[in-house]
Design an enzyme around this catalytic site. Structure first.
Site, PDB file in Angstrom:
ATOM      1  N   ASN A  95      35.258  37.353  19.764  1.00  0.00           N
ATOM      2  CA  ASN A  95      36.656  37.720  19.928  1.00  0.00           C
ATOM      3  C   ASN A  95      36.713  39.016  20.725  1.00  0.00           C
ATOM      4  O   ASN A  95      36.472  40.094  20.198  1.00  0.00           O
ATOM      5  CB  ASN A  95      37.321  37.894  18.567  1.00  0.00           C
ATOM      6  N   ALA A  96      37.046  38.883  22.011  1.00  0.00           N
ATOM      7  CA  ALA A  96      37.037  40.046  22.904  1.00  0.00           C
ATOM      8  C   ALA A  96      38.127  41.049  22.540  1.00  0.00           C
ATOM      9  O   ALA A  96      38.053  42.209  22.936  1.00  0.00           O
ATOM     10  CB  ALA A  96      37.208  39.591  24.348  1.00  0.00           C
ATOM     11  N   LEU A 115      41.301  35.801  33.410  1.00  0.00           N
ATOM     12  CA  LEU A 115      41.753  34.727  34.283  1.00  0.00           C
ATOM     13  C   LEU A 115      42.481  33.658  33.491  1.00  0.00           C
ATOM     14  O   LEU A 115      41.930  33.068  32.566  1.00  0.00           O
ATOM     15  CB  LEU A 115      40.559  34.109  35.031  1.00  0.00           C
ATOM     16  N   ASP A 118      45.843  33.002  27.771  1.00  0.00           N
ATOM     17  CA  ASP A 118      46.903  32.315  27.037  1.00  0.00           C
ATOM     18  C   ASP A 118      48.200  33.122  27.157  1.00  0.00           C
ATOM     19  O   ASP A 118      48.201  34.323  26.919  1.00  0.00           O
ATOM     20  CB  ASP A 118      46.502  32.160  25.565  1.00  0.00           C
TER      21      ASP A 118
HETATM   22  N1  SAM Z   1      39.440  31.885  32.072  1.00  0.00           N
HETATM   23  C1  SAM Z   1      39.313  30.440  31.926  1.00  0.00           C
HETATM   24  C2  SAM Z   1      39.863  29.733  33.130  1.00  0.00           C
HETATM   25  O1  SAM Z   1      40.508  30.398  33.969  1.00  0.00           O
HETATM   26  O2  SAM Z   1      39.635  28.520  33.266  1.00  0.00           O
HETATM   27  C3  SAM Z   1      39.961  29.950  30.635  1.00  0.00           C
HETATM   28  C4  SAM Z   1      41.466  30.115  30.511  1.00  0.00           C
HETATM   29  S1  SAM Z   1      42.081  29.518  28.939  1.00  0.00           S
HETATM   30  C5  SAM Z   1      43.763  29.178  29.236  1.00  0.00           C
HETATM   31  C6  SAM Z   1      42.047  30.975  27.914  1.00  0.00           C
HETATM   32  C7  SAM Z   1      40.737  31.091  27.171  1.00  0.00           C
HETATM   33  O3  SAM Z   1      40.667  32.334  26.476  1.00  0.00           O
HETATM   34  C8  SAM Z   1      40.550  30.001  26.135  1.00  0.00           C
HETATM   35  O4  SAM Z   1      39.337  29.333  26.394  1.00  0.00           O
HETATM   36  C9  SAM Z   1      40.539  30.759  24.805  1.00  0.00           C
HETATM   37  O5  SAM Z   1      39.723  30.143  23.835  1.00  0.00           O
HETATM   38  C10 SAM Z   1      40.021  32.120  25.238  1.00  0.00           C
HETATM   39  N2  SAM Z   1      40.394  33.243  24.351  1.00  0.00           N
HETATM   40  C11 SAM Z   1      41.627  33.498  23.839  1.00  0.00           C
HETATM   41  N3  SAM Z   1      41.600  34.626  23.096  1.00  0.00           N
HETATM   42  C12 SAM Z   1      40.321  35.101  23.140  1.00  0.00           C
HETATM   43  C13 SAM Z   1      39.673  36.220  22.558  1.00  0.00           C
HETATM   44  N4  SAM Z   1      40.342  37.068  21.781  1.00  0.00           N
HETATM   45  N5  SAM Z   1      38.359  36.407  22.802  1.00  0.00           N
HETATM   46  C14 SAM Z   1      37.686  35.542  23.579  1.00  0.00           C
HETATM   47  N6  SAM Z   1      38.246  34.460  24.154  1.00  0.00           N
HETATM   48  C15 SAM Z   1      39.550  34.225  23.937  1.00  0.00           C
END
Ligand code: SAM
Length: 219
Positions: A95-96, A115, A118
């Site tokens: 969890n970043a 990138l 959400d």
């Molecule tokens: N960056 C990628 C792309 O452009 O194809 C993925 C975009 S996707 C809409 C957003 C990603 O962020 C998801 O895979 C989600 O699981 C991840 N994510 C959301 N909150 C996060 C967090 N707190 N730490 C790490 N990853 C997270």
């Protein structure tokens, strides 16, 4: 939920050879792709910056497992020219938004990527967005002066939000249009990820921005 995520108590306690093998020796992670999804950016940048360690952080285990398998399938040691392929990229389930300073020292990173994060559309969910004033303080801590933050989204309202908060933060300034145009990495930010390709297929606009981490002010 993330109660089962393992994370180091501090950066010095992190064993990076678990992710990069011997390639981690004498190197530190410099690029972080926050919420890397299926890893398209890391895979495209890997051969362009073979000396830089890059890490994708992804909270969904199924997705991080997919990226880990994809990278291990790509890795090759070639005897002829002593080249190692894809040993500079790795993916970590984490969890970043919670654990970044557990992994990275002050001023360690030269690039951070956000990138197609959400969007969390509803007002009461904005606090879950990956760019907030509180989190920007952590990103500024981990980034070195001169380091760059890349953001992109197909949601115009989210773009405005990210640009607003980065502009308001005293340690970030947006690159000029000219500088953005000349940035070598921006085309990969726009085109190399799964979400970016989906947005293009479905005919949606993409809104990128690049911000520079400024020097710390004199105390
Ligand atoms: N960056 C990628 C792309 O452009 O194809 C993925 C975009 S996707 C809409 C957003 C990603 O962020 C998801 O895979 C989600 O699981 C991840 N994510 C959301 N909150 C996060 C967090 N707190 N730490 C790490 N990853 C997270």
């Amino acid at each position: 939920s993330d109660h089962d995520i393992n994370y180091p108590v501090c950066p010095a306690k992190m064993d990076w050879t678990g992710l990069y093998g011997d390639y981690a020796n004498g190197r530190k992670v410099e690029f972080v792709d926050v919420g890397c999804g299926y890893g398209g950016l890391l895979i495209s940048l890997s051969p362009l910056y073979p000396e830089s360690l890059m890490l994708g952080m992804e909270i969904r285990m199924k997705v991080s497992d997919f990226v880990i398998d994809k990278i291990s399938a790509l890795r090759r040691h070639s005897k002829e020219n002593d080249k190692v392929d894809y040993f500079n990229v790795a993916c970590l389930r984490s969890n970043a938004m919670k654990f970044l300073p557990n992994y990275f020292e002050k001023h360690q990173l030269s690039k951070m990527f956000f990138l197609f994060p959400d969007p969390h559309f509803k007002n009461r969910k904005h606090k879950w967005r990956i760019i907030t004033p509180a989190l920007l303080a952590e990103y500024a801590y981990c980034l070195r002066p001169g380091g760059l933050v890349y953001t992109i989204t197909d949601v115009e309202d989210l773009h405005d939000w990210m640009v607003l908060h980065l502009n308001e933060h005293p340690l970030f300034e947006r690159l000029t249009d000219e500088e953005e145009k000349n940035d070598k990495i921006l085309p990969y930010v726009v085109n190399s990820t799964e979400e970016g390709q989906k947005a293009a297929r479905e005919g949606r606009n993409k809104y990128p921005a690049i911000f520079r981490r400024l020097p710390d002010p004199d105390p």
